[in-house]
Design a protein around this motif. Sequence first.
Motif, PDB file in Angstrom:
ATOM      1  N   HIS A 196       4.290   3.381  -6.044  1.00  0.00           N
ATOM      2  CA  HIS A 196       2.952   2.794  -6.011  1.00  0.00           C
ATOM      3  C   HIS A 196       3.111   1.394  -6.572  1.00  0.00           C
ATOM      4  O   HIS A 196       2.863   1.148  -7.749  1.00  0.00           O
ATOM      5  CB  HIS A 196       1.990   3.622  -6.841  1.00  0.00           C
ATOM      6  CG  HIS A 196       1.688   4.940  -6.210  1.00  0.00           C
ATOM      7  ND1 HIS A 196       0.451   5.285  -5.764  1.00  0.00           N
ATOM      8  CD2 HIS A 196       2.483   5.966  -5.905  1.00  0.00           C
ATOM      9  CE1 HIS A 196       0.492   6.480  -5.220  1.00  0.00           C
ATOM     10  NE2 HIS A 196       1.725   6.913  -5.297  1.00  0.00           N
ATOM     11  N   ASN A 215       0.839  -1.208   0.000  1.00  0.00           N
ATOM     12  CA  ASN A 215       0.000   0.000   0.000  1.00  0.00           C
ATOM     13  C   ASN A 215       0.870   1.254   0.000  1.00  0.00           C
ATOM     14  O   ASN A 215       1.761   1.382   0.828  1.00  0.00           O
ATOM     15  CB  ASN A 215      -0.919  -0.013   1.226  1.00  0.00           C
ATOM     16  CG  ASN A 215      -1.939   1.098   1.159  1.00  0.00           C
ATOM     17  OD1 ASN A 215      -1.573   2.272   1.233  1.00  0.00           O
ATOM     18  ND2 ASN A 215      -3.195   0.761   1.003  1.00  0.00           N
ATOM     19  N   PRO A 216       0.614   2.160  -0.947  1.00  0.00           N
ATOM     20  CA  PRO A 216       1.499   3.322  -1.049  1.00  0.00           C
ATOM     21  C   PRO A 216       1.430   4.256   0.153  1.00  0.00           C
ATOM     22  O   PRO A 216       2.422   4.906   0.482  1.00  0.00           O
ATOM     23  CB  PRO A 216       1.025   4.026  -2.321  1.00  0.00           C
ATOM     24  CG  PRO A 216      -0.353   3.512  -2.539  1.00  0.00           C
ATOM     25  CD  PRO A 216      -0.406   2.137  -1.988  1.00  0.00           C
ATOM     26  N   GLU A 217       0.277   4.308   0.826  1.00  0.00           N
ATOM     27  CA  GLU A 217       0.131   5.282   1.904  1.00  0.00           C
ATOM     28  C   GLU A 217       0.687   4.765   3.228  1.00  0.00           C
ATOM     29  O   GLU A 217       1.474   5.417   3.891  1.00  0.00           O
ATOM     30  CB  GLU A 217      -1.350   5.608   2.088  1.00  0.00           C
ATOM     31  CG  GLU A 217      -1.759   6.909   1.475  1.00  0.00           C
ATOM     32  CD  GLU A 217      -3.226   7.165   1.759  1.00  0.00           C
ATOM     33  OE1 GLU A 217      -3.492   8.122   2.480  1.00  0.00           O
ATOM     34  OE2 GLU A 217      -4.073   6.398   1.280  1.00  0.00           O
ATOM     35  N   TYR A 218       0.228   3.572   3.632  1.00  0.00           N
ATOM     36  CA  TYR A 218       0.625   3.075   4.929  1.00  0.00           C
ATOM     37  C   TYR A 218       1.203   1.666   4.859  1.00  0.00           C
ATOM     38  O   TYR A 218       1.250   0.961   5.859  1.00  0.00           O
ATOM     39  CB  TYR A 218      -0.561   3.118   5.904  1.00  0.00           C
ATOM     40  CG  TYR A 218      -1.836   2.559   5.358  1.00  0.00           C
ATOM     41  CD1 TYR A 218      -2.048   1.184   5.356  1.00  0.00           C
ATOM     42  CD2 TYR A 218      -2.827   3.383   4.816  1.00  0.00           C
ATOM     43  CE1 TYR A 218      -3.195   0.655   4.830  1.00  0.00           C
ATOM     44  CE2 TYR A 218      -3.975   2.855   4.279  1.00  0.00           C
ATOM     45  CZ  TYR A 218      -4.161   1.487   4.293  1.00  0.00           C
ATOM     46  OH  TYR A 218      -5.302   0.949   3.760  1.00  0.00           O
ATOM     47  N   PRO A 252      -3.122  -2.017 -13.166  1.00  0.00           N
ATOM     48  CA  PRO A 252      -4.050  -0.940 -13.520  1.00  0.00           C
ATOM     49  C   PRO A 252      -4.406  -0.963 -15.009  1.00  0.00           C
ATOM     50  O   PRO A 252      -3.503  -1.133 -15.812  1.00  0.00           O
ATOM     51  CB  PRO A 252      -3.258   0.317 -13.175  1.00  0.00           C
ATOM     52  CG  PRO A 252      -1.832  -0.105 -13.169  1.00  0.00           C
ATOM     53  CD  PRO A 252      -1.807  -1.534 -12.789  1.00  0.00           C
ATOM     54  N   THR A 301       0.028  -0.219  -8.304  1.00  0.00           N
ATOM     55  CA  THR A 301      -0.881   0.575  -9.127  1.00  0.00           C
ATOM     56  C   THR A 301      -0.150   1.446 -10.135  1.00  0.00           C
ATOM     57  O   THR A 301      -0.780   2.087 -10.957  1.00  0.00           O
ATOM     58  CB  THR A 301      -1.757   1.471  -8.237  1.00  0.00           C
ATOM     59  OG1 THR A 301      -0.910   2.199  -7.350  1.00  0.00           O
ATOM     60  CG2 THR A 301      -2.730   0.639  -7.434  1.00  0.00           C
TER      61      THR A 301
END
Lengths: 481, 290
Positions: free
Chosen positions: B146, B125-128, B238, B149
């Motif tokens: 990412h 996961n790119p955020e967390y 994607p 994705t």
Amino acid sequence: MRALYYNETVSFECVYKMKRGIKSMKKLLSILLGLVLVGTMLSACGNSGNNNSPQASEGTAPSQESAQASETESATPEKKDVTLSYLASQDWIKDPEMKLAEKFEEQTGIHIDYQIVPADQYLNVLKAKMAAGEAPDIFGGQSGKFDLGPLYDVENNAADLTNEEWVKREDPLFVEQSTWKSKVYGLTIWDPSSSWVIVYNKKIFEQLGLSVPTSYEEFLKVSEAIKASGVTPIYEPVSDGWHHVLWFPELGVRYEELAPGLADKLNNNQETFANASVLEQSLTQFNELAQKGYFGENAFSNTYADTEKNMASGKYAMTVYGIGLPAQIENAVPGSSASDYGFFPIPLLDNQGLNISPGAPSKFISSNSKHMDEAKQYFDFLTQPDNLQYLLDNEAKFTTLNFPGVKAKFTAEQNAFFETYGKKSGTVYQTAVNYLNPQWMDIGKDMAAMMSKQISPKDILKNIDKRRGQQAKTAKDPNWK
Amino acid sequence: MTRKIYPFYFIAIALGIYIIFTVVPSLMGIYLSFTDWNSYSREVHFIGLDNFKTIFSSNENYMHGINNTVIFTISTIVLKTMIGLLLAILVNKGIRLKNFHRVILFLPAIIPMLVVGIIFKSIFNPEYGLINEVLRALGLNQWTQHWLTDVNWAFKSIIAVDVWKGAGYIMVILLAGIQAISHSYYEAADIDGAGAWKKFRFITVPLLMPALMVTTVLNLLYGLKIFDTVYVLTNGGPGYATDVVYTQVFSQFTLGSYGVGTALITVLFLIMTILGYFAIKLMSREEQNG
């Protein structure tokens, strides 16, 4: 083995104490031993079966639960010992409906076994189950007057519900969408006012001195200003595969305004998607939003289920959602307030009209269900006025229902929205145009490919035409000869 | 083998089962790839090579899927063999708790792919996600990606996960091969003054060749059939960036075009038969030479 040992010693004692006919006793002993052995083996098999099965078949856990449930039910003889399996896509079954199902079970003994499948895999799973002859008793499906045949083959797979009592009460617009060849197949209980609009964070707009955009140009400016302030303008959960598609067909009202009669021409195969400039334009504008980075860096990994959390966090200023979202945010995130959020229509192509979508997640009964009457009974139960009211009161997402007699719960903000934009309204394209809704997820893949610069808007439209042609031909549509 | 111990009819039942459950369905599949079999109509018509024309036409995306499958197969063969061999040598001897390490390294191979998918979706996961968090903590912000994705990274990430999962399995096979090599060769090499590299190059690798052939064939057939890793991590996304043949077959079946789906499988079947034939031929030659 303990049992064996015990029996053995007991028998030996017998032999010893009786002191006679040792030969015959030996025979008896061996018979006894044999019996004990067989007994222990059987019980061991039974045990190992019980121990192993939960590990071996994790996937079938729900059915085991239901089996247990029906076992307990069988204790009370006056109730029916029936479990109805109900397959649905994520987010189609609301929590209050599950509560109602519990109540239903209390009253009738009929247990509803919900099997919820992630949205992007739902049709695969349903079709696979139907093809394998393992269709659930009740299955969910998006209604749509053009799609019930191609998508679910309702003539063969679903029970005819035309003569059910609730059909007369359900909003006729919705009934029309769950009708195929003049037979009603589906029950729709949904919010008729829940078209997809842009929900925005009023606080962020106020802080930046922004006003609600009324055209695409203004929308771009607003987004640019928000992006410059460090907030991501739009929360777009692309990873679910279906949500980002909304931007395109939901604009049906505007397409009809700009190109009157386009939907009819598309339905009669007198026009193609690729040739319709308004459609290309709206996809191009959507792509512009993506390329300008207004969906943020994480759009491809964002999930629909996190919308409330992320909108409440203040990291995102807008998202495409129903008008129930503010109440949902208030429910889901402590300290947030529904009054912080307002609405405006999706402004691609300068749209200012309200989209109406009478197609909604619906419930169907499998034609080969062994418990068709019980399933119908469940539908009757759900559509009782007080149960409908219970569903409406306890589901934050719903503001009203498509059945008369329920007490709606519009907020001032929602009323204001309908007053401002309710004058112009039209049907969304997935309901107005045939062979479009079944390829929703494919359009989703296409649009994701466009966002990551693999294909152009024109390619998407060509793909849509190709898939429509394929479907129309196999459905032997006379317009596609 | 002229002296027959058992008469031919002893295998009749086995042969019958084999024909009914293996040969007939395979031939039916190949036949169906020449038809317009679909979910919308109950009739099936013979349409010749139309499905194959669709697959190989430039307007369609199928060549992209075949391409990706080949890239995946080659890169996983190379990476899994190299990493598996390295691990096998590391845990062969001269290491504490070597059985423990062997088990740990083999562990990914027995975790179900679905679970691996869920774990790695969160790791990527790119955020967390774990990877990006670690990179940020190390101050390597520009290295964060990412992973699943981004068009440029998604397929590489899938290959990485598959290598992570499969390398331990290859390690176990190669380890067995290494342990089968007699110590006397190494002792002789020691006397001749050969270093570690020379011993590896001229003793381990040549004598490990049969095991390496086995792992290569296993990896080859596994790689060409890849579906689960891609499906659970990106489902071809994607867009269509990470589509492989079997995800395309799957989406064709979803659309209801069973004919095109079976045609795709037939193409892959042909490729696998040809490659498998040569691989087995190569293997049997090795056996004769050895």
